[in-house]
Write a protein that holds these residues in place. Structure first.
Motif, PDB file in Angstrom:
ATOM      1  N   GLU A  33       6.414 -18.053  -7.618  1.00  0.00           N
ATOM      2  CA  GLU A  33       6.278 -16.971  -6.739  1.00  0.00           C
ATOM      3  C   GLU A  33       5.975 -15.587  -7.388  1.00  0.00           C
ATOM      4  O   GLU A  33       6.438 -15.481  -8.344  1.00  0.00           O
ATOM      5  CB  GLU A  33       7.590 -16.902  -6.165  1.00  0.00           C
ATOM      6  CG  GLU A  33       8.310 -17.791  -5.417  1.00  0.00           C
ATOM      7  CD  GLU A  33       9.768 -17.764  -4.815  1.00  0.00           C
ATOM      8  OE1 GLU A  33      10.359 -16.789  -5.211  1.00  0.00           O
ATOM      9  OE2 GLU A  33      10.015 -18.683  -4.077  1.00  0.00           O
ATOM     10  N   SER A  35       6.201 -11.658  -8.246  1.00  0.00           N
ATOM     11  CA  SER A  35       7.221 -10.726  -8.270  1.00  0.00           C
ATOM     12  C   SER A  35       6.368  -9.513  -9.056  1.00  0.00           C
ATOM     13  O   SER A  35       6.432  -9.381 -10.307  1.00  0.00           O
ATOM     14  CB  SER A  35       8.179 -11.263  -9.265  1.00  0.00           C
ATOM     15  OG  SER A  35       9.280 -10.081  -9.318  1.00  0.00           O
ATOM     16  N   GLU A 416       1.273 -15.191   0.326  1.00  0.00           N
ATOM     17  CA  GLU A 416       1.678 -13.958  -0.259  1.00  0.00           C
ATOM     18  C   GLU A 416       1.111 -13.058   0.863  1.00  0.00           C
ATOM     19  O   GLU A 416       1.911 -11.852   1.194  1.00  0.00           O
ATOM     20  CB  GLU A 416       0.912 -13.500  -1.475  1.00  0.00           C
ATOM     21  CG  GLU A 416       1.521 -14.418  -2.799  1.00  0.00           C
ATOM     22  CD  GLU A 416       0.593 -14.164  -3.896  1.00  0.00           C
ATOM     23  OE1 GLU A 416      -0.210 -13.241  -3.681  1.00  0.00           O
ATOM     24  OE2 GLU A 416       0.752 -14.779  -4.947  1.00  0.00           O
ATOM     25  N   GLN A 419       3.426 -13.060   3.847  1.00  0.00           N
ATOM     26  CA  GLN A 419       4.639 -12.237   3.692  1.00  0.00           C
ATOM     27  C   GLN A 419       4.802 -10.988   3.809  1.00  0.00           C
ATOM     28  O   GLN A 419       5.390 -10.086   4.389  1.00  0.00           O
ATOM     29  CB  GLN A 419       5.310 -12.612   2.360  1.00  0.00           C
ATOM     30  CG  GLN A 419       5.807 -14.207   2.339  1.00  0.00           C
ATOM     31  CD  GLN A 419       6.149 -14.687   0.763  1.00  0.00           C
ATOM     32  OE1 GLN A 419       5.852 -13.919  -0.079  1.00  0.00           O
ATOM     33  NE2 GLN A 419       6.728 -15.843   0.648  1.00  0.00           N
ATOM     34  N   ALA A 420       3.352 -10.468   3.435  1.00  0.00           N
ATOM     35  CA  ALA A 420       3.367  -9.101   3.196  1.00  0.00           C
ATOM     36  C   ALA A 420       2.990  -8.457   4.725  1.00  0.00           C
ATOM     37  O   ALA A 420       3.520  -7.532   5.249  1.00  0.00           O
ATOM     38  CB  ALA A 420       1.691  -8.705   2.633  1.00  0.00           C
ATOM     39  N   GLN A 422       4.516 -10.037   7.424  1.00  0.00           N
ATOM     40  CA  GLN A 422       5.770 -10.126   8.157  1.00  0.00           C
ATOM     41  C   GLN A 422       6.695  -8.867   7.810  1.00  0.00           C
ATOM     42  O   GLN A 422       7.469  -8.579   8.712  1.00  0.00           O
ATOM     43  CB  GLN A 422       6.555 -11.382   7.463  1.00  0.00           C
ATOM     44  CG  GLN A 422       5.881 -12.458   8.127  1.00  0.00           C
ATOM     45  CD  GLN A 422       6.526 -13.627   7.608  1.00  0.00           C
ATOM     46  OE1 GLN A 422       7.197 -13.734   6.589  1.00  0.00           O
ATOM     47  NE2 GLN A 422       6.045 -14.924   8.160  1.00  0.00           N
ATOM     48  N   LYS A 423       6.421  -7.991   6.731  1.00  0.00           N
ATOM     49  CA  LYS A 423       7.444  -6.948   6.476  1.00  0.00           C
ATOM     50  C   LYS A 423       7.281  -5.877   7.466  1.00  0.00           C
ATOM     51  O   LYS A 423       8.403  -4.977   7.776  1.00  0.00           O
ATOM     52  CB  LYS A 423       7.065  -6.230   5.048  1.00  0.00           C
ATOM     53  CG  LYS A 423       7.555  -7.263   3.849  1.00  0.00           C
ATOM     54  CD  LYS A 423       7.065  -6.820   2.512  1.00  0.00           C
ATOM     55  CE  LYS A 423       7.533  -7.827   1.384  1.00  0.00           C
ATOM     56  NZ  LYS A 423       7.337  -7.221   0.088  1.00  0.00           N
ATOM     57  N   ASN A 424       6.070  -5.698   7.956  1.00  0.00           N
ATOM     58  CA  ASN A 424       5.879  -4.670   9.175  1.00  0.00           C
ATOM     59  C   ASN A 424       6.561  -3.325   8.809  1.00  0.00           C
ATOM     60  O   ASN A 424       7.149  -2.621   9.548  1.00  0.00           O
ATOM     61  CB  ASN A 424       6.680  -5.084  10.388  1.00  0.00           C
ATOM     62  CG  ASN A 424       6.216  -4.418  11.678  1.00  0.00           C
ATOM     63  OD1 ASN A 424       5.025  -3.950  11.795  1.00  0.00           O
ATOM     64  ND2 ASN A 424       7.095  -4.165  12.750  1.00  0.00           N
ATOM     65  N   GLU A 425       5.917  -2.884   7.444  1.00  0.00           N
ATOM     66  CA  GLU A 425       6.357  -1.444   7.087  1.00  0.00           C
ATOM     67  C   GLU A 425       5.167  -0.634   6.949  1.00  0.00           C
ATOM     68  O   GLU A 425       4.008  -1.136   6.649  1.00  0.00           O
ATOM     69  CB  GLU A 425       7.198  -1.664   5.836  1.00  0.00           C
ATOM     70  CG  GLU A 425       6.410  -2.280   4.747  1.00  0.00           C
ATOM     71  CD  GLU A 425       7.347  -2.791   3.416  1.00  0.00           C
ATOM     72  OE1 GLU A 425       8.277  -2.181   3.501  1.00  0.00           O
ATOM     73  OE2 GLU A 425       7.016  -3.265   2.596  1.00  0.00           O
ATOM     74  N   LEU A 427       3.046   1.732   5.090  1.00  0.00           N
ATOM     75  CA  LEU A 427       2.581   1.883   3.318  1.00  0.00           C
ATOM     76  C   LEU A 427       1.710   2.670   3.175  1.00  0.00           C
ATOM     77  O   LEU A 427       1.072   3.077   4.133  1.00  0.00           O
ATOM     78  CB  LEU A 427       2.172   0.472   2.945  1.00  0.00           C
ATOM     79  CG  LEU A 427       2.883  -0.981   2.873  1.00  0.00           C
ATOM     80  CD1 LEU A 427       1.913  -1.986   2.670  1.00  0.00           C
ATOM     81  CD2 LEU A 427       3.981  -0.898   2.176  1.00  0.00           C
ATOM     82  N   GLN A 432      -1.641  -0.350   0.665  1.00  0.00           N
ATOM     83  CA  GLN A 432      -2.526  -1.017   1.744  1.00  0.00           C
ATOM     84  C   GLN A 432      -3.733  -1.523   1.127  1.00  0.00           C
ATOM     85  O   GLN A 432      -4.346  -2.734   1.379  1.00  0.00           O
ATOM     86  CB  GLN A 432      -2.960  -0.047   2.744  1.00  0.00           C
ATOM     87  CG  GLN A 432      -1.722   0.348   3.764  1.00  0.00           C
ATOM     88  CD  GLN A 432      -2.173   1.097   4.836  1.00  0.00           C
ATOM     89  OE1 GLN A 432      -2.973   0.702   5.689  1.00  0.00           O
ATOM     90  NE2 GLN A 432      -1.774   2.504   4.952  1.00  0.00           N
ATOM     91  N   GLN A 435      -2.970  -4.840  -0.642  1.00  0.00           N
ATOM     92  CA  GLN A 435      -2.955  -5.855   0.146  1.00  0.00           C
ATOM     93  C   GLN A 435      -4.361  -6.323   0.695  1.00  0.00           C
ATOM     94  O   GLN A 435      -4.643  -7.495   0.711  1.00  0.00           O
ATOM     95  CB  GLN A 435      -2.312  -5.607   1.546  1.00  0.00           C
ATOM     96  CG  GLN A 435      -0.810  -5.182   1.394  1.00  0.00           C
ATOM     97  CD  GLN A 435      -0.149  -5.203   2.912  1.00  0.00           C
ATOM     98  OE1 GLN A 435      -0.624  -4.958   3.802  1.00  0.00           O
ATOM     99  NE2 GLN A 435       1.108  -5.185   2.826  1.00  0.00           N
TER     100      GLN A 435
END
Length: 478
Positions: A33, A35, A416, A419-420, A422-425, A427, A432, A435
């Protein structure tokens, strides 16, 4: 006493030591994973931090850690030779045992005895290698270059911070001699080098390369720092960076061939792990810097050769950018990618064209998603610009892994990205852009799989052709 043992060259041991542990673990079917800039591997409830070829145990910070060889010994229960062999085999290197060779005792480091004069070394360096006399004299006066008395080799000395010799590299001086090697028990942290006062460090493969470069760039050369790695290892460069805080820029000057090009990438990656350095690759016009000197003296130089992986990847990146110039991103790109990945996982190398088609499809969707992400930042680029962006994400020195590891890497990258999303924040632009880099890296991972399958197919055809030729030859002899 004679024993059966496995002999490894220093280059092989270093190749095993440099094994990328994330790729290695993925190839073993393990889950790794991300980190931050590192990776975590869960081993029996203990979290092991992975950073390139290095690892450490969070629960045993003082004793649990090391390089890839130490990792194989710790978690796979192998001794040193077994660990090296195991890691090399994962990279496709076949090591055969040798019998009845007496084991060597490790010697303490000692410089070879000096000859009374340096006539043979000077003749070799100045007349055969065309090095500049003033440059050579500077290292002779500093006690870093001399001629040994037994074989008349050129000896390039590396000293520690107190001026004590800790490393020595020998180079044969006879015209037909290709001999070169490090003195037993040399400390790789102190390979042949010069420390200046500027913010720049230049890194070379061998002392002759370093002195050739200085001969070609004589003006104020003493101001900068230089190091010859004297092998494929990077210890000498890393030690200089750690002990000379004034250096913030590294120029990698390795050979203009596949090994040298991969070395430049590897060196840059390892340097950026230890600090925010500026790393620039300066490539010789011909195979190496000494070939440039030969050319200036009217001799035919050995030409440089490009890295086949980079050449092929450039074409694939260009084709990808062109093919999807006018296409729109699917409404649900992540769902499309996951569906395509599940199809890819079901394929094997027995169906190479299907693998290439499936990975190409995934690369295209990932590319379109990356373009869509750029558009959200009001950024739009030409086909040529996208080609360069994609190519910069390709690192040829990471290609030495097998089919299963490549499939696993694609799956991990896709997870990965998911997951990025899904965070829906909200940035900042820098996050960005990171990403987007990850999304386009997925496209490049898929293209890397294509090149791997292509190479394997060509190698299989080569072997079949060789076997047919051998069979025909045997039939004619009968």
């Amino acid at each position: 006493m004679a024993t059966t043992y496995i002999h490894f060259t220093e280059e092989q041991k270093d190749q095993a030591r440099r094994t990328d542990l994330r790729s290695f673990l993925l190839g073993q079917g393990e889950k790794v994973e991300r980190s931050g800039s590192e990776y975590k591997w869960n081993h029996g409830g203990e979290k092991i931090t992975i950073r390139g070829n290095l690892w450490f145990n969070q629960y045993e910070p003082d004793s649990g850690g090391g390089d890839a060889i130490a990792f194989a010994r710790e978690f796979y229960g192998l001794d040193f030779p077994e660990a090296v062999k195991f890691l090399l085999e994962q990279q496709g290197v076949v090591i055969l045992p040798q019998k009845d060779v007496p084991a060597k005792e490790k010697k303490s480091f000692a410089l070879p005895a000096k000859n009374e004069d340096m006539r043979r070394v000077y003749a070799y360096l100045l007349k055969a290698r065309f090095l500049d006399r003033e440059v050579v004299n500077a290292f002779v006066r500093a006690g870093l270059l001399y001629e040994d008395s037994e074989y008349h080799n050129a000896v390039f000395v590396g000293v520690d911070e107190n001026g004590i010799a800790r490393h020595a590299h020998k180079r044969g001086t006879y015209s037909d001699s290709g001999f070169k090697g490090n003195v037993d028990s040399s400390n790789p942290d102190y390979s042949f080098h010069h420390i200046g006062k500027s913010n720049r460090l230049y890194v070379f493969e061998a002392p002759i390369d370093m002195l050739s470069y200085l001969s070609l760039h004589k003006e104020n050369w003493q101001e900068h720092s230089y190091v010859a790695l004297c092998s494929t290892a990077t210890y000498g460069a890393m030690h200089i960076l750690k002990t000379n805080p004034q250096i913030d820029t590294v120029v990698t000057c390795l050979d203009h061939d596949s090994a040298g090009i991969e070395g430049n990438y590897r060196l840059k990656e390892e340097i950026l792990r230890i600090g925010a350095y500026t790393v620039i690759a300066e490539q010789p016009r011909f195979k190496d810097w000494n070939e440039g000197l030969k050319s200036e003296h009217g001799l035919e130089p050995i030409p440089g050769t490009e890295h086949p992986g980079l050449v092929r990847m450039k074409t694939l990146c260009q084709d990808l950018a062109i093919a999807f110039t006018d296409d729109r991103c699917p409404k649900y790109p992540l769902d499309e990618l996951r569906e395509q990945y599940q199809k890819l996982k079901q394929l094997s190398m027995d169906r190479p064209m299907d693998v290439i088609e499936q990975s190409s499809e995934m690369a295209g969707i990932a590319f379109l998603l990356g373009r869509k992400q750029f558009a959200s930042l009001e950024k739009s680029y030409s086909v040529q610009r996208y080609e360069k962006i994609l190519l910069r994400l390709y690192a040829p020195h990471h290609d030495k892994i097998g089919y299963k590891a490549r499939i696993a890497e694609i799956g991990e990258r896709l997870e990965e990205i998911g997951q990025a999303f899904q965070k829906n924040e909200i940035l900042p632009e820098s996050a960005q852009m990171e990403q987007i880099k990850n999304t386009l890296s997925l496209a490049v991972d898929c293209l890397r799989l294509e090149t791997y399958v292509e190479r394997e197919q060509l190698e299989m055809q080569r072997r079949e052709s060789s076997c047919q030729t051998e069979s025909s030859s045997m039939a004619m002899q009968q």
